[in-house]
Design a protein around this motif. Sequence first.
Motif, mmCIF file in Angstrom:
data_model
loop_
_atom_site.group_PDB
_atom_site.id
_atom_site.type_symbol
_atom_site.label_atom_id
_atom_site.label_comp_id
_atom_site.label_asym_id
_atom_site.label_seq_id
_atom_site.Cartn_x
_atom_site.Cartn_y
_atom_site.Cartn_z
ATOM 1 N N UNK A 208 0.813 -1.215 0.000
ATOM 2 C CA UNK A 208 0.000 0.000 0.000
ATOM 3 C C UNK A 208 0.852 1.273 0.000
ATOM 4 N N UNK A 209 2.128 1.153 0.363
ATOM 5 C CA UNK A 209 3.009 2.321 0.364
ATOM 6 C C UNK A 209 3.527 2.671 -1.026
ATOM 7 N N UNK A 210 3.312 1.779 -1.999
ATOM 8 C CA UNK A 210 3.602 2.104 -3.381
ATOM 9 C C UNK A 210 5.026 1.900 -3.849
ATOM 10 N N UNK A 211 5.848 1.214 -3.067
ATOM 11 C CA UNK A 211 7.233 0.974 -3.487
ATOM 12 C C UNK A 211 7.268 -0.078 -4.605
ATOM 13 N N UNK A 212 8.238 0.051 -5.510
ATOM 14 C CA UNK A 212 8.380 -0.910 -6.597
ATOM 15 C C UNK A 212 9.295 -2.071 -6.235
ATOM 16 N N UNK A 213 10.316 -1.803 -5.388
ATOM 17 C CA UNK A 213 11.315 -2.819 -5.044
ATOM 18 C C UNK A 213 11.562 -2.764 -3.547
ATOM 19 N N UNK A 214 11.205 -3.843 -2.872
ATOM 20 C CA UNK A 214 11.201 -3.864 -1.409
ATOM 21 C C UNK A 214 11.980 -5.065 -0.892
ATOM 22 N N UNK A 215 12.778 -4.849 0.154
ATOM 23 C CA UNK A 215 13.440 -5.945 0.864
ATOM 24 C C UNK A 215 12.808 -6.095 2.244
ATOM 25 N N UNK A 216 12.595 -7.340 2.657
ATOM 26 C CA UNK A 216 12.050 -7.656 3.974
ATOM 27 C C UNK A 216 12.981 -8.652 4.637
ATOM 28 N N UNK A 217 13.507 -8.315 5.802
ATOM 29 C CA UNK A 217 14.381 -9.235 6.531
ATOM 30 C C UNK A 217 13.543 -9.949 7.587
ATOM 31 N N UNK A 218 13.484 -11.269 7.446
ATOM 32 C CA UNK A 218 12.587 -12.086 8.257
ATOM 33 C C UNK A 218 13.312 -13.370 8.662
ATOM 34 N N UNK A 219 12.621 -14.506 8.635
ATOM 35 C CA UNK A 219 13.097 -15.724 9.277
ATOM 36 C C UNK A 219 12.862 -16.944 8.390
ATOM 37 N N UNK A 220 13.707 -17.970 8.594
ATOM 38 C CA UNK A 220 13.754 -19.101 7.690
ATOM 39 C C UNK A 220 12.444 -19.818 7.463
ATOM 40 N N UNK A 221 11.812 -20.296 8.523
ATOM 41 C CA UNK A 221 10.564 -21.048 8.346
ATOM 42 C C UNK A 221 9.466 -20.156 7.789
ATOM 43 N N UNK A 222 9.363 -18.949 8.302
ATOM 44 C CA UNK A 222 8.330 -18.021 7.832
ATOM 45 C C UNK A 222 8.474 -17.743 6.344
ATOM 46 N N UNK A 223 9.694 -17.491 5.889
ATOM 47 C CA UNK A 223 9.908 -17.174 4.478
ATOM 48 C C UNK A 223 9.626 -18.371 3.585
ATOM 49 N N UNK A 224 10.086 -19.547 3.992
ATOM 50 C CA UNK A 224 9.865 -20.728 3.165
ATOM 51 C C UNK A 224 8.370 -21.050 3.042
ATOM 52 N N UNK A 225 7.676 -21.045 4.170
ATOM 53 C CA UNK A 225 6.258 -21.394 4.156
ATOM 54 C C UNK A 225 5.461 -20.380 3.338
ATOM 55 N N UNK A 226 5.716 -19.093 3.568
ATOM 56 C CA UNK A 226 4.933 -18.066 2.867
ATOM 57 C C UNK A 226 5.217 -18.075 1.372
ATOM 58 N N UNK A 227 6.493 -18.137 0.988
ATOM 59 C CA UNK A 227 6.839 -18.095 -0.438
ATOM 60 C C UNK A 227 6.298 -19.300 -1.184
ATOM 61 N N UNK A 228 6.385 -20.480 -0.604
ATOM 62 C CA UNK A 228 5.856 -21.676 -1.263
ATOM 63 C C UNK A 228 4.338 -21.619 -1.403
ATOM 64 N N UNK A 229 3.678 -20.986 -0.441
ATOM 65 C CA UNK A 229 2.224 -20.831 -0.541
ATOM 66 C C UNK A 229 1.844 -19.907 -1.694
ATOM 67 N N UNK A 230 2.702 -18.930 -1.990
ATOM 68 C CA UNK A 230 2.409 -18.004 -3.081
ATOM 69 C C UNK A 230 2.643 -18.634 -4.442
ATOM 70 N N UNK A 231 3.662 -19.491 -4.542
ATOM 71 C CA UNK A 231 4.032 -20.084 -5.832
ATOM 72 C C UNK A 231 4.387 -21.554 -5.631
ATOM 73 N N UNK A 232 3.383 -22.414 -5.463
ATOM 74 C CA UNK A 232 3.648 -23.833 -5.194
ATOM 75 C C UNK A 232 4.424 -24.532 -6.312
#
Length: 202
Positions: free
Chosen positions: A135-159
């Motif tokens: 919603x902030x309108x950025x085109x290129x964003x980095x998010x620093x997070x955690x291993x399990x969270x990133x794997x689970x979320x990313x795989x859910x988006x693109x199985x």
Amino acid sequence: MRLILIRHGETQSNVDRLLDTAHPGAPLTQNGLRQAHDLAEAIAHEDIDALFVSTLTRAQQTAQPLAERRGLEATVITGVHEIAAGVEEMSPDWRAYVGMLESWSPENLDAKLQDGESAREFMSRFDAAIATIEAQGHERVAVISHGAALRVWALAQDPSVAGHTSGPLHNTEWIILNGSTAGGWRVERWGQQDLTAPTHTA
């Protein structure tokens, strides 16, 4: 939006193989601090308009060198912290935790460890954080997070990438997705694997 999801640097809990998911979490080791500085160089080729970090200490420490190099503010955002381990917190035995994560599916969204999180709870808060960033309108964003969270979320988006993402996401490695919440996400990179490169069969 181009979304770069980065795992934090090494902590002593990582070294000791302990399930450290609660707040504030362990700080970076000296090696982790070096990894954070190396990350700023390793990702220099990627344009980043905004930088967001989880509420856990290790993510914020990992962000500092990158923020300084880019002249960005590392904005703490709720919702992208690690998936809660519940009664397994600080356990050296990951089998129950990993087994629960691997059991999650569209038909099994509410299963969870005692005092932990279900897939529905985790996805709801991570999705909300990404929507807030969009919603902030950025085109290129980095998010620093955690291993399990990133794997689970990313795989859910693109199985479709499940067969190309074997092995863990190591400290300070990252996943790149392009797309949007409304239109869907496509994973382009997972750790050292470029998933946009053509594959050849014999």
